[in-house]
Design a protein around this motif. Structure first.
Motif, PDB file in Angstrom:
ATOM      1  N   GLY A  14       0.824  -1.212   0.000  1.00 26.40           N
ATOM      2  CA  GLY A  14       0.000   0.000   0.000  1.00 26.40           C
ATOM      3  C   GLY A  14       0.851   1.251   0.000  1.00 26.40           C
ATOM      4  N   ASP A  54      -1.622  -1.881   7.926  1.00 27.80           N
ATOM      5  CA  ASP A  54      -1.302  -0.630   8.630  1.00 27.80           C
ATOM      6  C   ASP A  54      -2.134  -0.435   9.900  1.00 27.80           C
ATOM      7  OD1 ASP A  54      -3.700   0.021   7.355  1.00 27.80           O
ATOM      8  OD2 ASP A  54      -3.052   2.057   6.843  1.00 27.80           O
ATOM      9  N   ASP A  55      -3.371  -0.937   9.868  1.00 29.11           N
ATOM     10  CA  ASP A  55      -4.260  -0.756  11.018  1.00 29.11           C
ATOM     11  C   ASP A  55      -3.755  -1.492  12.263  1.00 29.11           C
ATOM     12  OD1 ASP A  55      -6.847   0.225   9.264  1.00 29.11           O
ATOM     13  OD2 ASP A  55      -5.618  -1.293   8.277  1.00 29.11           O
ATOM     14  N   GLY A  72       0.640   5.846   9.443  1.00 29.65           N
ATOM     15  CA  GLY A  72       0.056   7.161   9.175  1.00 29.65           C
ATOM     16  C   GLY A  72      -0.479   7.757  10.470  1.00 29.65           C
ATOM     17  N   ASN A  74      -3.051   9.397  10.859  1.00 33.63           N
ATOM     18  CA  ASN A  74      -4.496   9.173  10.916  1.00 33.63           C
ATOM     19  C   ASN A  74      -4.821   7.865  11.629  1.00 33.63           C
ATOM     20  OD1 ASN A  74      -3.124   8.220   8.501  1.00 33.63           O
ATOM     21  ND2 ASN A  74      -5.082   7.479   7.772  1.00 33.63           N
ATOM     22  N   VAL A  75      -4.095   6.797  11.272  1.00 32.16           N
ATOM     23  CA  VAL A  75      -4.321   5.487  11.889  1.00 32.16           C
ATOM     24  C   VAL A  75      -3.880   5.514  13.359  1.00 32.16           C
ATOM     25  CG1 VAL A  75      -3.531   3.072  11.864  1.00 32.16           C
ATOM     26  CG2 VAL A  75      -4.240   4.183   9.741  1.00 32.16           C
ATOM     27  N   ALA A  98       3.332   9.962   2.296  1.00 33.46           N
ATOM     28  CA  ALA A  98       1.927   9.542   2.528  1.00 33.46           C
ATOM     29  C   ALA A  98       1.120  10.668   3.189  1.00 33.46           C
ATOM     30  CB  ALA A  98       1.868   8.255   3.354  1.00 33.46           C
ATOM     31  N   GLU A 152     -16.855   7.198   0.165  1.00 30.32           N
ATOM     32  CA  GLU A 152     -17.324   8.271  -0.729  1.00 30.32           C
ATOM     33  C   GLU A 152     -18.663   7.976  -1.411  1.00 30.32           C
ATOM     34  OE1 GLU A 152     -14.495   6.549  -1.074  1.00 30.32           O
ATOM     35  OE2 GLU A 152     -14.630   5.503  -3.008  1.00 30.32           O
ATOM     36  N   GLY A 170      -7.924  15.052  -4.023  1.00 28.03           N
ATOM     37  CA  GLY A 170      -9.292  15.575  -4.089  1.00 28.03           C
ATOM     38  C   GLY A 170     -10.081  14.976  -5.246  1.00 28.03           C
ATOM     39  N   ALA A 171      -9.425  14.126  -6.077  1.00 25.81           N
ATOM     40  CA  ALA A 171     -10.092  13.560  -7.257  1.00 25.81           C
ATOM     41  C   ALA A 171     -11.271  12.665  -6.881  1.00 25.81           C
ATOM     42  CB  ALA A 171      -9.078  12.775  -8.092  1.00 25.81           C
ATOM     43  N   SER A 187      -2.241  14.633   8.090  1.00 20.81           N
ATOM     44  CA  SER A 187      -1.497  13.414   8.401  1.00 20.81           C
ATOM     45  C   SER A 187      -0.312  13.181   7.464  1.00 20.81           C
ATOM     46  CB  SER A 187      -2.457  12.222   8.310  1.00 20.81           C
ATOM     47  OG  SER A 187      -1.769  11.012   8.510  1.00 20.81           O
TER      48      SER A 187
HETATM   49  O1  PRT Z   1      -4.187  -3.258   3.706  1.00 23.90           O
HETATM   50  P1  PRT Z   1      -3.975  -2.089   4.578  1.00 23.90           P
HETATM   51  O2  PRT Z   1      -5.022  -1.911   5.649  1.00 23.90           O
HETATM   52  O3  PRT Z   1      -2.570  -2.056   5.132  1.00 23.90           O
HETATM   53  O4  PRT Z   1      -4.049  -0.831   3.592  1.00 23.90           O
HETATM   54  P2  PRT Z   1      -5.101   0.379   3.480  1.00 23.90           P
HETATM   55  O5  PRT Z   1      -5.973   0.114   2.326  1.00 23.90           O
HETATM   56  O6  PRT Z   1      -5.709   0.716   4.784  1.00 23.90           O
HETATM   57  O7  PRT Z   1      -4.072   1.520   3.224  1.00 23.90           O
HETATM   58  P3  PRT Z   1      -3.596   2.473   2.025  1.00 23.90           P
HETATM   59  O8  PRT Z   1      -2.336   1.899   1.498  1.00 23.90           O
HETATM   60  O9  PRT Z   1      -4.677   2.866   1.088  1.00 23.90           O
HETATM   61  O10 PRT Z   1      -3.273   3.766   2.910  1.00 23.90           O
HETATM   62  C1  PRT Z   1      -2.356   3.691   3.923  1.00 23.90           C
HETATM   63  C2  PRT Z   1      -2.132   5.093   4.490  1.00 23.90           C
HETATM   64  O11 PRT Z   1      -1.711   5.975   3.452  1.00 23.90           O
HETATM   65  C3  PRT Z   1      -3.355   5.766   5.080  1.00 23.90           C
HETATM   66  O12 PRT Z   1      -3.665   5.342   6.383  1.00 23.90           O
HETATM   67  C4  PRT Z   1      -2.892   7.213   5.070  1.00 23.90           C
HETATM   68  O13 PRT Z   1      -2.042   7.480   6.178  1.00 23.90           O
HETATM   69  C5  PRT Z   1      -2.047   7.312   3.804  1.00 23.90           C
HETATM   70  N1  PRT Z   1      -2.745   7.963   2.662  1.00 23.90           N
HETATM   71  C6  PRT Z   1      -2.245   9.018   1.967  1.00 23.90           C
HETATM   72  C7  PRT Z   1      -3.941   7.658   2.112  1.00 23.90           C
HETATM   73  C8  PRT Z   1      -4.156   8.565   1.073  1.00 23.90           C
HETATM   74  N2  PRT Z   1      -3.083   9.380   0.997  1.00 23.90           N
HETATM   75  C9  PRT Z   1      -5.370   8.465   0.293  1.00 23.90           C
HETATM   76  N3  PRT Z   1      -5.572   9.270  -0.615  1.00 23.90           N
HETATM   77  N4  PRT Z   1      -4.839   6.689   2.391  1.00 23.90           N
HETATM   78  C10 PRT Z   1      -5.957   6.586   1.654  1.00 23.90           C
HETATM   79  N5  PRT Z   1      -6.273   7.440   0.628  1.00 23.90           N
HETATM   80  C11 PRT Z   1      -7.564   7.164  -0.102  1.00 23.90           C
HETATM   81  C12 PRT Z   1      -8.779   7.838   0.577  1.00 23.90           C
HETATM   82  O14 PRT Z   1      -9.303   7.013   1.581  1.00 23.90           O
HETATM   83  C13 PRT Z   1      -9.739   8.005  -0.600  1.00 23.90           C
HETATM   84  O15 PRT Z   1     -10.417   6.808  -0.883  1.00 23.90           O
HETATM   85  O16 PRT Z   1      -7.537   7.687  -1.407  1.00 23.90           O
HETATM   86  C14 PRT Z   1      -8.784   8.285  -1.742  1.00 23.90           C
HETATM   87  C15 PRT Z   1      -8.639   9.765  -1.894  1.00 23.90           C
HETATM   88  O17 PRT Z   1      -7.549  10.112  -2.687  1.00 23.90           O
HETATM   89  P4  PRT Z   1      -7.628  11.370  -3.670  1.00 23.90           P
HETATM   90  O18 PRT Z   1      -6.259  11.487  -4.231  1.00 23.90           O
HETATM   91  O19 PRT Z   1      -8.653  11.043  -4.720  1.00 23.90           O
HETATM   92  O20 PRT Z   1      -8.019  12.583  -2.835  1.00 23.90           O
END
Ligand code: PRT
Ligand code: ZN
Length: 294
Positions: A14, A54-55, A72, A74-75, A98, A152, A170-171, A187
């Motif tokens: 991730g 990560d959680d 992160g 946030n987590v 990140a 979303e 923001g996409a 974060s």
């Molecule tokens: O399997 P596992 O639980 O380890 O992975 P995961 O799916 O929880 O994690 P992952 O890899 O998606 O994200 C891990 C960490 O990356 C998060 O906890 C954040 O600290 C950081 N991070 C940074 C993000 C983003 N950027 C992000 N954009 N985590 C998630 N997003 C998602 C958001 O939830 C939304 O769905 O991306 C989407 C928004 O992105 P934009 O670019 O469209 O704004």
């Protein structure tokens, strides 16, 4: 974990894994190859990297199963508001990748346009504790709908009136007709540690932190070289970002021109180069710095 060796918890796959592996590589840590293994051993340091979701990272570090971890904020913050042991963990170093923001968002032109509009509404989120704390601090009473992912889509499916979710570009919000109206948390990836669980590996943690700091510093530091008219030196120095003491050297055969070499500790943009050129700078080169130690 074995005595004297440091165990670092890291995301298996991730966004955090990508940045984490890059950071370890740039820090000179060579991981032995192991396909789909839970644990990867460093060949050149007393360090083992445990690859998990990560959680799970905050509780692995808080319980002492790992001495440190990359997670992160946030987590970490969500876990800290549920567990006193996690809340007691120390952020040793901010890692600068990140980056994202936990934001409240709602349908564009819908009934929810600001925080006050959330009163009595339903908010979908994967961060129920952080969302609840934010609402409590603002004196708002609203229902929290916990979702594991795809938050979303909740407003469109009439599951909630608003969402509280991570945003980077923001996409995703835009594609789903949502607009953010408030920031709950900024974060980035951080290195956390449990001093009580280092098991004789404190020196390895110190070494790792020192190298991480060097990598982070060198990422935002650039070496600039340029030629400039001698009489515009002050103007040029004012444009160089975060360069305390540039080296100014003569240019053979040119009395009116000097060569300037500077280490810039702030980001060098194209606009910086344009300003340098406007101030008479020529033959401008920006070079990366591979390693740094103060
Ligand atoms: O399997 P596992 O639980 O380890 O992975 P995961 O799916 O929880 O994690 P992952 O890899 O998606 O994200 C891990 C960490 O990356 C998060 O906890 C954040 O600290 C950081 N991070 C940074 C993000 C983003 N950027 C992000 N954009 N985590 C998630 N997003 C998602 C958001 O939830 C939304 O769905 O991306 C989407 C928004 O992105 P934009 O670019 O469209 O704004
Ligand atoms: Zn996760």
């Amino acid at each position: 974990m074995s005595a004297g060796r440091l165990t670092l918890a890291m995301q298996k796959k991730g966004r955090l894994a990508e940045g984490g592996f890059d950071l370890l590589k740039q820090s000179g840590v060579k991981l032995a190859y192991a396909r789909d293994e839970l644990m990867r051993r460093a060949e050149n340091l007393p360090l083992d990297v445990m690859l998990i979701r990560d959680d799970d990272i905050p509780s692995f570090v808080a319980s002492g199963a790992c001495g440190c971890g990359i997670v992160g904020e946030n987590v970490l913050a969500e876990a800290a508001s549920r567990s006193a042991r996690v809340a007691g963990l120390e952020i040793v170093q901010r890692l600068g990748f990140a980056r994202c923001t936990l934001k409240l968002a709602a349908p564009v032109n819908g009934p929810v346009q600001n925080v006050a509009d959330l009163e009595g509404r339903a908010i979908a989120t994967s961060y129920p504790a952080l969302t609840a704390k934010f609402l409590k601090d603002r004196g708002i009473s609203a229902e929290i709908v916990e979702m594991g992912g795809s938050v979303e889509v909740a407003p469109r499916m009439n599951i909630a009136d608003a969402i509280c979710d991570l945003v980077s570009t923001g996409a995703t919000l835009e594609a789903n007709g949502l607009a953010a109206f408030e920031t709950v948390l900024e974060s980035e990836a951080v290195l956390i540690a449990n001093p009580a669980a280092l098991n004789g590996a404190a020196a390895t943690l110190d070494l790792l932190v020192e190298r991480f700091r060097g990598v982070i510093a060198s990422r935002q530091t650039k070496y600039i070289l340029l030629n400039a008219p001698k009489d515009r030196l002050d103007e040029i120095r004012a444009v160089l970002p975060g360069a305390d003491a540039p080296t100014v050297a003569p240019v053979v055969g040119r009395d009116d021109v000097v060569a300037i070499h500077a280490v810039c500790t702030e980001e060098v943009f194209w606009s910086t180069l344009e300003k340098l050129k406007a101030a008479g700078g020529r033959s401008i080169l920006v070079l990366p710095i591979e390693k740094m130690m103060a």
